[in-house]
Design an enzyme around this catalytic site. Structure first.
Site, PDB file in Angstrom:
ATOM      1  N   GLU A  86      -5.395   0.635  -2.757  1.00 54.76           N
ATOM      2  CA  GLU A  86      -4.035   0.951  -2.303  1.00 54.76           C
ATOM      3  C   GLU A  86      -4.075   2.404  -1.833  1.00 54.76           C
ATOM      4  OE1 GLU A  86       0.607   1.169  -3.827  1.00 54.76           O
ATOM      5  OE2 GLU A  86      -1.017   1.136  -5.288  1.00 54.76           O
ATOM      6  N   CYS A 132       3.505   7.307  -0.902  1.00 58.26           N
ATOM      7  CA  CYS A 132       2.669   6.812   0.200  1.00 58.26           C
ATOM      8  C   CYS A 132       3.494   6.104   1.267  1.00 58.26           C
ATOM      9  CB  CYS A 132       1.573   5.891  -0.326  1.00 58.26           C
ATOM     10  SG  CYS A 132       2.168   4.412  -1.154  1.00 58.26           S
TER      11      CYS A 132
END
Length: 374
Positions: A250, A284
Site C-alpha cells: 500500500e 496518502c
C-alpha cells in the site's frame, strides 16, 4: 503523561533490545521527549523469526472459530481502552484527539471484520475433466508474515497488518514506525491479554533499512506487507524477490480533484478542505492538486482560502484543535521546499506558506494558485 511503555514483543515477552540501543520519541506538538524506543539487534530479530515460525505452527492448527474468539476479545479490549490508546496516538502523532479516537475505534471494528472473514475462507470444488475424479481446493495460511507500517495512521495501518494476518491463520512480525510506536504496543497488549499464543504476534523496532532487509532475507517469512512510500515499496519488493516472498504493498498516492462547473461549490469546499488538511495533510489519499472549471475558479479559491484560514491549529489534545503538527522537522523542510519550488515556477501563495510558532512542528494550511495556461 505519555500512557505507554515502549518495548519489543518477542515470543510473548516484552523486552528491551539486547544491546541497549534506542532512540527518543518526541511529541511533535510540544517537542517534549515522551519515551525511548528500543532497537532490536540481529540476535533479537533471529529470536522473533524463530518465534513467528513456532507461533505459526500453533496458530494455523487452531480452528477459525478458536482464532475468532481471541480476535473478538482483542477487539473488545481495544474498544474498552480506546480513550487511553487514542491519547497515546495523539501525543506521538499529533493528530486531533477526536480523529485519533475514531481511528482506534476503526482498529476494533477491523479486528472483528477480519476475525469474521477468517471463518469464511472457503475452498471450492473444481469440475474435473475425467469421470470419477473430484478436485477440491483448500485455502491454507501462507506462513509467517513480516509487515511494516507507516506513522501517519498508527492504529489503522497497524491493525490491517495484524488482523489481516491473524484472520488468515498466519503469524506476524510487525515493525511499526519508530515515530509512533506506542499505539502499536498498546494494540499488541490487547491481543496478548485476549489470549493470543506466544510467538503469533511479534513487535520489533530499529533502523528501518537494516531491520527490513534482515527480516526479508530470512527464509522463514513467506509474505511481506508494507504501508509506506513508493520508493521503499520498490526496494522491499526487490528484496522479497530473492526468496520469492509474496508481497502486498500500500504505497503513496498523488490524488487530483476535478471541480466541474455545475458542482455544489459549498458542499465541495467543505468536503475537500476537510480531506486536504486531515492529519495535517499527511495522508496518502490527501488531495494534492485541484483542477477547477474557469466559471467557478475564483469562487473556489476564495472559499478554500477562507475555510483554511479558519482551521484551529495546535496540540491535538486540545478539543478545539482541528489540525495538529507535522510528524517531524524534516516534513517542515519538505513543505518549505514545495512552496519555494512552486513560487519559483510562478505560483502565488494565497494563504499559509509558512511555519507557525516556535515550538512544535506546525505549518500553516497552505493554498497556492498556479499560473493558468494561456
Amino acid at each position: 503523561m505519555y500512557p505507554e511503555t515502549i518495548e519489543l514483543l518477542i515470543d510473548g515477552v516484552w523486552c528491551q533490545g539486547s544491546d541497549g540501543k534506542s532512540e527518543t520519541l518526541i511529541n511533535p506538538a510540544t517537542e517534549e521527549v515522551l519515551a525511548t524506543v528500543p532497537h532490536a539487534t540481529e540476535a533479537d530479530l533471529d529470536r522473533a523469526l524463530a518465534a513467528s515460525l513456532k507461533g505459526f505452527k500453533l496458530w494455523k492448527t487452531m480452528t477459525a472459530m478458536q482464532r475468532w474468539a481471541i480476535m473478538d476479545k482483542a477487539a473488545d479490549l481495544i474498544e474498552q481502552r480506546k480513550d487511553t490508546i487514542a491519547r497515546t496516538l495523539t501525543m506521538e502523532n499529533g493528530k486531533a484527539l477526536a480523529e485519533a479516537t475514531g481511528e482506534v475505534q476503526f482498529a476494533a471494528d477491523a479486528t472483528r471484520w477480519y476475525a469474521e472473514e477468517g471463518k469464511r475462507a472457503y475452498g471450492r470444488i473444481v469440475p474435473a475433466r475425467l469421470p470419477g475424479v473430484r478436485q477440491m481446493v483448500f485455502k491454507e495460511p501462507v506462513g509467517p508474515v513480516v509487515a511494516f507500517a507507516a506513522w501517519n495512521f498508527p492504529a489503522s495501518n497497524v491493525i490491517r497488518k495484524i488482523s489481516g494476518a491473524l484472520g488468515a491463520g498466519c503469524s506476524i512480525i510487525l515493525k511499526p514506525a519508530e515515530e509512533t510506536p506506542g499505539t502499536a504496543v498498546a494494540i499488541a497488549r490487547c491481543f496478548q491479554d485476549a489470549g493470543l499464543p506466544a510467538g503469533v504476534l511479534n513487535i520489533v523496532f530499529g533502523e528501518p533499512a537494516r531491520v527490513s532487509s534482515y527480516l526479508i532475507a530470512s527464509p522463514i517469512p513467506k509474505k511481506v506487507s508494507l504501508t509506506g512510500s513508493t520508493a521503499v515499496g520498490k526496494l522491499l519488493q526487490k528484496q522479497a524477490a530473492d526468496t520469492l516472498k509474496r508481497c502486498t504493498m500500500e504505497l503513496g498516492g498523488h490524488a487530483p480533484v476535478i471541480v466541474y462547473e455545475d458542482a455544489d461549490l459549498d458542499k465541495t469546499l467543505d468536503t475537500v478542505v476537510a480531506f486536504k488538511f486531515r492529519n495535517a495533510g499527511q495522508v496518502c489519499t490527501s488531495p494534492t492538486r485541484f483542477y477547477v472549471h474557469e466559471a467557478v475558479y475564483d469562487r473556489f479559491i476564495d472559499g478554500f482560502a477562507a475555510r483554511a484560514e479558519k482551521l484551529r491549529i495546535g496540540d491535538g489534545l486540545d478539543s478545539a484543535v482541528q489540525m495538529g503538527p507535522m510528524i517531524a522537522p524534516r516534513r517542515l523542510d519538505a513543505m518549505d521546499g514545495f512552496v519555494s519550488d512552486a513560487t519559483a515556477k510562478g505560483a502565488t501563495v494565497i494563504t499559509g506558506g509558512k511555519r507557525v510558532g516556535n515550538k512544535g512542528y506546525f505549518y500553516a494550511p497552505t493554498l497556492l494558485k498556479d499560473v493558468p495556461d494561456t
